[in-house]
Design a protein around this motif. Structure first.
Motif, short mmCIF file in Angstrom:
data_model
loop_
_atom_site.label_atom_id
_atom_site.label_comp_id
_atom_site.label_asym_id
_atom_site.label_seq_id
_atom_site.Cartn_x
_atom_site.Cartn_y
_atom_site.Cartn_z
N LYS A 29 -25.81 -16.67 31.45
CA LYS A 29 -26.60 -16.34 30.26
C LYS A 29 -26.85 -14.84 30.13
CE LYS A 29 -29.10 -20.71 29.93
NZ LYS A 29 -30.42 -21.36 30.03
N LYS A 30 -26.78 -14.11 31.24
CA LYS A 30 -27.02 -12.67 31.23
C LYS A 30 -25.76 -11.86 30.88
CE LYS A 30 -30.59 -13.07 34.75
NZ LYS A 30 -30.91 -12.79 36.15
N LEU A 31 -24.60 -12.50 30.88
CA LEU A 31 -23.37 -11.79 30.54
C LEU A 31 -23.38 -11.42 29.05
CD1 LEU A 31 -20.63 -13.98 32.29
CD2 LEU A 31 -21.68 -11.88 33.16
N THR A 32 -22.72 -10.33 28.74
CA THR A 32 -22.53 -10.00 27.33
C THR A 32 -21.53 -11.01 26.75
OG1 THR A 32 -20.64 -8.55 27.69
CG2 THR A 32 -22.85 -7.54 27.80
N ARG A 33 -21.47 -11.07 25.44
CA ARG A 33 -20.51 -11.98 24.81
C ARG A 33 -19.09 -11.66 25.25
NH1 ARG A 33 -19.69 -11.43 18.85
NH2 ARG A 33 -17.48 -11.73 18.98
N HIS A 34 -18.77 -10.37 25.30
CA HIS A 34 -17.43 -9.95 25.73
C HIS A 34 -17.16 -10.38 27.17
CE1 HIS A 34 -13.80 -7.58 26.14
NE2 HIS A 34 -14.31 -7.05 27.23
N GLN A 35 -18.13 -10.20 28.07
CA GLN A 35 -17.95 -10.59 29.46
C GLN A 35 -17.74 -12.11 29.58
OE1 GLN A 35 -21.65 -8.91 30.88
NE2 GLN A 35 -20.56 -7.34 32.06
N ALA A 36 -18.54 -12.88 28.86
CA ALA A 36 -18.42 -14.34 28.91
C ALA A 36 -17.05 -14.78 28.41
CB ALA A 36 -19.53 -14.99 28.09
N GLU A 37 -16.59 -14.18 27.32
CA GLU A 37 -15.27 -14.53 26.79
C GLU A 37 -14.16 -14.18 27.78
OE1 GLU A 37 -15.14 -12.46 23.04
OE2 GLU A 37 -16.42 -13.97 22.05
N ARG A 38 -14.28 -13.02 28.39
CA ARG A 38 -13.26 -12.62 29.36
C ARG A 38 -13.26 -13.54 30.57
NH1 ARG A 38 -11.35 -6.69 31.21
NH2 ARG A 38 -9.74 -7.42 32.62
N PHE A 39 -14.45 -13.88 31.08
CA PHE A 39 -14.52 -14.79 32.22
C PHE A 39 -13.84 -16.12 31.88
CE2 PHE A 39 -16.66 -18.26 34.46
CZ PHE A 39 -16.34 -17.93 35.77
N ARG A 40 -14.21 -16.69 30.73
CA ARG A 40 -13.60 -17.97 30.33
C ARG A 40 -12.09 -17.87 30.21
NH1 ARG A 40 -18.16 -18.68 26.28
NH2 ARG A 40 -19.54 -20.18 27.26
N ALA A 41 -11.60 -16.78 29.63
CA ALA A 41 -10.16 -16.60 29.46
C ALA A 41 -9.44 -16.51 30.81
CB ALA A 41 -9.87 -15.35 28.63
N VAL A 42 -10.01 -15.76 31.74
CA VAL A 42 -9.39 -15.62 33.06
C VAL A 42 -9.41 -16.95 33.80
CG1 VAL A 42 -9.64 -14.53 35.34
CG2 VAL A 42 -9.78 -13.14 33.27
N VAL A 43 -10.52 -17.67 33.72
CA VAL A 43 -10.59 -18.97 34.39
C VAL A 43 -9.56 -19.93 33.80
CG1 VAL A 43 -12.01 -21.03 34.76
CG2 VAL A 43 -12.96 -18.76 35.18
N THR A 44 -9.45 -19.96 32.49
CA THR A 44 -8.54 -20.90 31.83
C THR A 44 -7.07 -20.56 32.07
OG1 THR A 44 -10.19 -21.27 30.12
CG2 THR A 44 -7.93 -21.88 29.58
N THR A 45 -6.72 -19.28 31.91
CA THR A 45 -5.30 -18.91 31.95
C THR A 45 -4.78 -18.53 33.33
OG1 THR A 45 -5.75 -16.59 31.40
CG2 THR A 45 -5.36 -18.12 29.56
#
Length: 99
Positions: free
Chosen positions: A15-31
């Motif tokens: 919840k403390k991540l910025t929107r950009h950080q959260a999106e990047r984390f999700r992308a790295v985990v997924t791909t």
């Protein structure tokens, strides 16, 4: 496919991540992370390694200053790894704070 769970601490960190950080984390985990954990071999760019002093806990680099810790849990689907996300954020997640 691997299964995933999160700890309350991870959810609070996320919840403390910025929107950009959260999106990047999700992308790295997924791909990257999910396919690699399924194979049992991680690409060098993720820099997956054990956390010192915490047997069975690993860290993964998902951005230049983005880290996440995780551990394997009991399989929920036979033959598929189960990952429990513990912490996520910048390198500061490894700082225990004042004694």
């Amino acid at each position: 496919m691997a299964t995933f769970a999160t700890t309350p601490r991870f959810r609070a960190d996320f919840k403390k991540l910025t929107r950009h950080q959260a999106e990047r984390f999700r992308a790295v985990v997924t791909t990257e992370f999910a396919p690699d954990v399924e194979k049992g071999q991680f690409r060098p760019g993720l820099r997956v390694k054990g956390v010192q002093g915490a047997p069975g806990v690993y860290e993964m680099t998902w951005a230049p200053d983005g880290r996440a810790t995780w551990q394997y849990g009991e399989e929920r689907v036979p033959g598929k790894p189960h990952v429990i996300w513990r912490r996520v954020g910048t390198h500061a997640i490894f700082n225990p704070g004042p004694p």
